[in-house]
Design an enzyme around this catalytic site. Structure first.
Site, mmCIF file in Angstrom:
data_model
loop_
_atom_site.group_PDB
_atom_site.id
_atom_site.type_symbol
_atom_site.label_atom_id
_atom_site.label_comp_id
_atom_site.label_asym_id
_atom_site.label_seq_id
_atom_site.Cartn_x
_atom_site.Cartn_y
_atom_site.Cartn_z
ATOM 1 N N GLY A 86 -3.965 7.323 -11.667
ATOM 2 C CA GLY A 86 -3.032 6.630 -11.073
ATOM 3 C C GLY A 86 -2.275 5.490 -11.766
ATOM 4 O O GLY A 86 -2.958 5.090 -13.020
ATOM 5 N N ASP A 105 -15.095 12.472 -5.599
ATOM 6 C CA ASP A 105 -14.070 12.762 -4.692
ATOM 7 C C ASP A 105 -14.132 12.044 -3.701
ATOM 8 O O ASP A 105 -15.086 11.954 -2.749
ATOM 9 C CB ASP A 105 -14.448 14.536 -4.505
ATOM 10 C CG ASP A 105 -13.210 14.996 -3.454
ATOM 11 O OD1 ASP A 105 -12.435 14.412 -3.143
ATOM 12 O OD2 ASP A 105 -13.253 16.174 -3.379
ATOM 13 N N THR A 150 -1.658 8.370 -1.405
ATOM 14 C CA THR A 150 -0.206 7.497 -1.424
ATOM 15 C C THR A 150 0.964 8.207 -0.936
ATOM 16 O O THR A 150 2.008 7.799 -1.171
ATOM 17 C CB THR A 150 0.080 6.714 -2.927
ATOM 18 O OG1 THR A 150 0.055 7.820 -3.799
ATOM 19 C CG2 THR A 150 -1.080 5.841 -3.167
ATOM 20 N N THR A 174 -1.862 -2.367 0.759
ATOM 21 C CA THR A 174 -0.611 -2.323 0.718
ATOM 22 C C THR A 174 0.181 -3.077 1.636
ATOM 23 O O THR A 174 -0.180 -3.302 2.751
ATOM 24 C CB THR A 174 0.027 -0.750 0.799
ATOM 25 O OG1 THR A 174 1.323 -0.541 0.967
ATOM 26 C CG2 THR A 174 -0.770 -0.193 2.122
ATOM 27 N N TYR A 195 0.185 6.641 6.841
ATOM 28 C CA TYR A 195 -0.303 6.010 5.742
ATOM 29 C C TYR A 195 -0.911 4.690 5.900
ATOM 30 O O TYR A 195 -1.830 4.307 5.493
ATOM 31 C CB TYR A 195 0.727 6.021 4.566
ATOM 32 C CG TYR A 195 0.489 5.278 3.449
ATOM 33 C CD1 TYR A 195 -0.325 5.335 2.368
ATOM 34 C CD2 TYR A 195 1.307 4.203 3.242
ATOM 35 C CE1 TYR A 195 -0.793 4.862 1.372
ATOM 36 C CE2 TYR A 195 0.952 3.268 1.975
ATOM 37 C CZ TYR A 195 0.027 3.753 1.094
ATOM 38 O OH TYR A 195 -0.013 2.956 0.001
ATOM 39 N N LYS A 230 -4.463 2.857 5.428
ATOM 40 C CA LYS A 230 -4.671 1.476 4.595
ATOM 41 C C LYS A 230 -5.246 0.479 5.479
ATOM 42 O O LYS A 230 -6.160 -0.332 4.940
ATOM 43 C CB LYS A 230 -3.563 1.289 3.953
ATOM 44 C CG LYS A 230 -2.931 2.260 2.906
ATOM 45 C CD LYS A 230 -4.089 2.590 1.728
ATOM 46 C CE LYS A 230 -4.166 1.419 0.802
ATOM 47 N NZ LYS A 230 -5.117 1.770 -0.322
ATOM 48 N N TRP A 281 5.383 -1.858 -3.901
ATOM 49 C CA TRP A 281 6.507 -1.242 -4.872
ATOM 50 C C TRP A 281 6.037 -1.382 -6.281
ATOM 51 O O TRP A 281 6.687 -1.729 -7.178
ATOM 52 C CB TRP A 281 7.996 -2.181 -4.688
ATOM 53 C CG TRP A 281 8.567 -2.367 -3.306
ATOM 54 C CD1 TRP A 281 7.910 -2.199 -2.139
ATOM 55 C CD2 TRP A 281 9.900 -2.779 -3.410
ATOM 56 N NE1 TRP A 281 8.944 -2.331 -1.187
ATOM 57 C CE2 TRP A 281 9.928 -2.719 -1.822
ATOM 58 C CE3 TRP A 281 10.976 -3.051 -4.123
ATOM 59 C CZ2 TRP A 281 11.431 -2.911 -1.337
ATOM 60 C CZ3 TRP A 281 12.271 -3.579 -3.573
ATOM 61 C CH2 TRP A 281 12.279 -3.380 -2.070
#
Length: 281
Positions: free
Chosen positions: A10, A31, A57, A96, A120, A124, A145
């Protein structure tokens, strides 16, 4: 000092590996869909600190894969945090702006009420709650972002689209801070060292400055890359997506600067570095 990182390919995980000799675990080694793997990895490596830079994500796809998103974004971090608490080591977790409703125009404070708009963001937020509930030394770093030379992100999408188009419509009523993954990685490493040395953690915001729109971000990308692309502003309503996006992603980052002496990064400078990495300097 040894730092164990969950995540390998990532954006933030890639930058962590570029900046420090961390132990980075990919899906083959741990995992996140099986949180017990994560706990076992922490116990085996016995690091000085753990950074979770892995996440589900896919914002739109999460609406159809809510259970999977929850497992990766909430159950796994919770297990990591509990294991770190048992071992007495700091745990750092990336979150986030999507945990907020995205209303208004004021920058979100770390202690503002959360109200995610979709699956999502909900996953989170559940991850944050699980990390806090674990009771160990932890830091949650909310960011927004994210862009880099790695993986999929807005900058790379704009560059790709500009290969075949000379004009683009880009959303202009979503406002936030583009954040270079390299700066996020540097921040996490700085915080990890400070926490290993005994500093406490908490809930923090970290986003690039100044706040801008996606349309203006696109214009700056094309300007720095030397591409003559006309960008037309459109409202979010003209670009429907399965999951709702927050209109206000502004985040107040003062607490991070107060506690760790880390100011907001200049995203335009970060963009220059990314474009150089991509061969557009």
């Amino acid at each position: 000092m040894s730092i164990l990182v969950f995540g390998q390919t990532g954006q933030v995980a890639s930058e962590l590996q570029r900046q420090a000799p961390v132990i980075a675990l990919g899906r083959a080694q741990a995992d996140l869909n099986n949180p017990a793997d994560c706990a076992a990895a922490i116990r085996i490596h016995a690091p000085s600190a753990v950074i979770n830079a892995a996440a589900y994500t896919a914002v739109d796809k999460a609406e159809e894969e809510q259970a999977l998103a929850h497992q990766i974004n909430a159950a796994a971090p919770g297990t990591m945090a509990r294991t770190c608490a048992d071992l007495g080591i700091p745990f750092l977790h990336v979150s986030t702006d999507y945990v907020f409703a995205g209303t208004g125009t004021k920058p979100w404070q770390p202690d503002d009420p959360t109200a995610p708009l979709g699956a999502y963001g909900a996953s989170k937020r559940a991850g944050e709650e699980a990390v806090i509930a674990a009771g160990g030394t932890h830091a949650i770093l909310r960011t927004s972002w994210v862009f880099s030379a790695h993986g999929a992100n807005f900058v790379k999408t704009m560059l790709r689209l500009s290969e075949t188009r000379d004009a683009l419509n880009v959303v202009a009523d979503q406002i936030g801070g583009p954040t270079p993954a390299a700066d996020i990685a540097a921040t996490l490493l700085h915080m990890a060292q400070a926490m290993i040395d005994g500093q406490g953690g908490g809930l923090y915001h970290y986003a690039g400055a100044p706040d801008t729109s996606w349309a203006c971000f696109a214009r700056e990308t094309f300007a720095q890359a030397g591409r003559k692309i006309t960008v037309s502003d459109i409202p979010t309503a003209d670009y429907p997506t399965p999951a709702a996006r927050p209109l206000n992603s502004r985040m107040d980052c003062a607490k991070l600067e107060t506690d760790f002496n880390i100011p907001r990064p200049d995203w335009a400078a970060g963009l220059h570095s990314v474009l150089k990495d991509l061969g557009h300097d």
